[in-house]
Design a protein around this motif. Structure first.
Motif, short mmCIF file in Angstrom:
data_model
loop_
_atom_site.label_atom_id
_atom_site.label_comp_id
_atom_site.label_asym_id
_atom_site.label_seq_id
_atom_site.Cartn_x
_atom_site.Cartn_y
_atom_site.Cartn_z
N TYR A 128 69.93 -48.21 49.94
CA TYR A 128 69.79 -47.82 48.53
C TYR A 128 71.11 -47.28 47.97
O TYR A 128 71.55 -47.66 46.88
N GLU A 129 71.74 -46.40 48.73
CA GLU A 129 73.01 -45.82 48.26
C GLU A 129 74.13 -46.86 48.23
O GLU A 129 74.96 -46.87 47.31
N SER A 132 73.71 -49.00 45.14
CA SER A 132 73.57 -48.31 43.86
C SER A 132 74.56 -48.89 42.84
O SER A 132 75.73 -49.10 43.16
N ASN A 133 74.08 -49.19 41.64
CA ASN A 133 74.89 -49.76 40.56
C ASN A 133 75.35 -51.20 40.82
O ASN A 133 76.19 -51.72 40.09
N GLN A 137 67.13 -51.38 41.81
CA GLN A 137 66.31 -50.88 42.89
C GLN A 137 65.36 -49.80 42.35
O GLN A 137 65.70 -49.11 41.39
N ARG A 139 63.79 -46.19 42.01
CA ARG A 139 64.32 -44.86 42.30
C ARG A 139 63.84 -44.41 43.68
O ARG A 139 62.66 -44.59 44.03
N SER A 140 64.74 -43.84 44.45
CA SER A 140 64.41 -43.50 45.84
C SER A 140 65.00 -42.16 46.22
O SER A 140 66.02 -41.72 45.66
N GLN A 212 59.73 -43.69 47.10
CA GLN A 212 60.16 -44.54 46.00
C GLN A 212 59.10 -44.55 44.91
O GLN A 212 57.91 -44.38 45.18
N TYR A 300 63.43 -56.40 41.33
CA TYR A 300 63.98 -55.24 42.02
C TYR A 300 64.20 -55.57 43.49
O TYR A 300 63.37 -56.23 44.12
#
Length: 362
Positions: A128-129, A132-133, A137, A139-140, A212, A300
């Motif tokens: 997820y990190e 990111s951007n 995805q 929200r987690s 999530q 997503y």
């Protein structure tokens, strides 16, 4: 056996370790048979538990290496004898990472993702990190399960924060293991009051989970191959996922899946795979086609599987090219990923039924 040996070391974790769970073995056997079918033009050293020794007699190019121990301990003792390897394993207990690391430490060329790529993609929050951007995805957030239950209060606070952003729409959340496999131990919380349920039997103290926001939609996946720099999508696949008693269960899928969002799914999956260094070979990306037409995102990304996944068994039957051989040629530099002609001939459905994985052409 010496390092001069030009054969390819091949194995599948469960059949090599002697696993007897019929539900697991049906899928494991289907995967290893598909890979052996693709590698008929290569000399193969197949590591397999002695209890499964008779299942590979029909492959004249295969040299069975029968063992009576788990594959990881065997590799620790013997990996240094081999030059090349391609294998099938999942993230359970960090098996995928540990196996890859042992092979790398013994200077074995692997036609799978690197250990660091496996580690990053195995951890759902690390994924997820990392993305990111880059791709959409849900929200987690990551939590550690403490023995006194403080983690439940922390999730309540997170839910309250997220709900405040859209107070008119009831917010459901999903809790799942940080490094789970195949919808394993996924819990859907429809009302935050349900956190008072006895979830400690599922999430034990000391373990880590990812929480999530729940997005309603159609579960899909994209199967890709990568040369380590560029990835190319092979197919869009429907996933059969059942939510029962607030738990998710993976039941199989269908290839290919026709959708107006196919190209968007392909683009997201390709971007994700190419964004993680060391992602190579066969890769499966799980996604969701969003049912909320008012949302700004139609698709997503949920997670990346840096390994052979179940759709490979179906693709082995309908792909117009040899996936296993192509992976080896790509990573050896003998083929250009931009020149691969990818198309599928027909449809395949695969379903988990009792103790077996049933595969049929449609």
């Amino acid at each position: 056996m010496t390092k001069e040996n030009d054969s390819i070391l091949v194995f599948e974790y469960f059949t090599a370790s002697g696993e007897k769970d019929k539900c697991i073995i049906s899928e494991a056997e289907a995967l290893i048979f598909a890979l052996l079918e693709d590698l008929k033009d290569f000399n193969v050293d197949l590591v397999i538990n002695e209890s499964y020794g008779g299942i590979v007699n029909e492959y004249p190019n295969v040299n069975p290496i029968l063992i009576n121990q788990d594959i990881i301990s065997w590799l620790e003792e013997n990996a240094g004898q081999f030059n090349k390897a391609i294998f099938i394993a999942a993230e359970n207990n960090n098996n995928l990472y540990n196996i890859t690391r042992i092979l790398e430490d013994n200077n074995v060329r692997i036609y799978n993702s690197s250990s660091e790529a496996c580690l990053k993609s195995s951890d759902k929050f690390e994924t997820y990190e990392a993305l990111s951007n880059i791709v959409p995805q849900p929200r987690s957030f990551r939590f550690k399960i403490d023995p006194k239950g403080y983690w439940k209060r922390a999730i309540e606070n997170l839910h309250e924060k997220w709900q405040a952003e859209d107070p008119l729409t009831p917010l459901k959340i999903i809790i799942k293991p940080l490094m789970g496999v195949d919808c394993e131990d996924i819990v859907v919380i429809e009302k935050i009051e349900d956190l008072t349920l006895d979830l400690d039997k599922i999430f034990i103290p000391g373990s880590r989970v990812i929480v999530q926001e729940y997005i309603d939609g159609t579960d899909i996946s994209v199967s890709l191959i990568s040369d380590g720099e560029k990835a190319i999508a092979i197919s869009l696949n429907q996933q059969f996922v059942e939510l029962k008693n607030d738990k998710g269960t993976y039941l199989g899928g269908k290839i290919p899946y026709e959708s107006e969002y196919k190209e968007e799914a392909f683009e997201i999956a390709t971007k994700a795979v190419e964004a993680i260094d060391g992602m190579k070979g066969f890769v499966g990306v799980d996604l969701l086609i969003n049912a909320d037409e008012k949302d700004i995102y139609s698709v997503y990304l949920l997670e990346i599987n840096s390994r052979f996944t179940t759709p490979y068994v179906g693709l082995n039957k309908i792909a117009n090219f040899n996936i296993g051989k192509t992976i080896i040629d790509l990573i050896d530099g003998n083929e250009d990923i931009n020149e691969i002609d990818i198309s599928l001939d027909g449809e395949v459905e695969f379903k988990k039924s009792g103790d077996s994985l049933k595969i049929r052409r449609l």
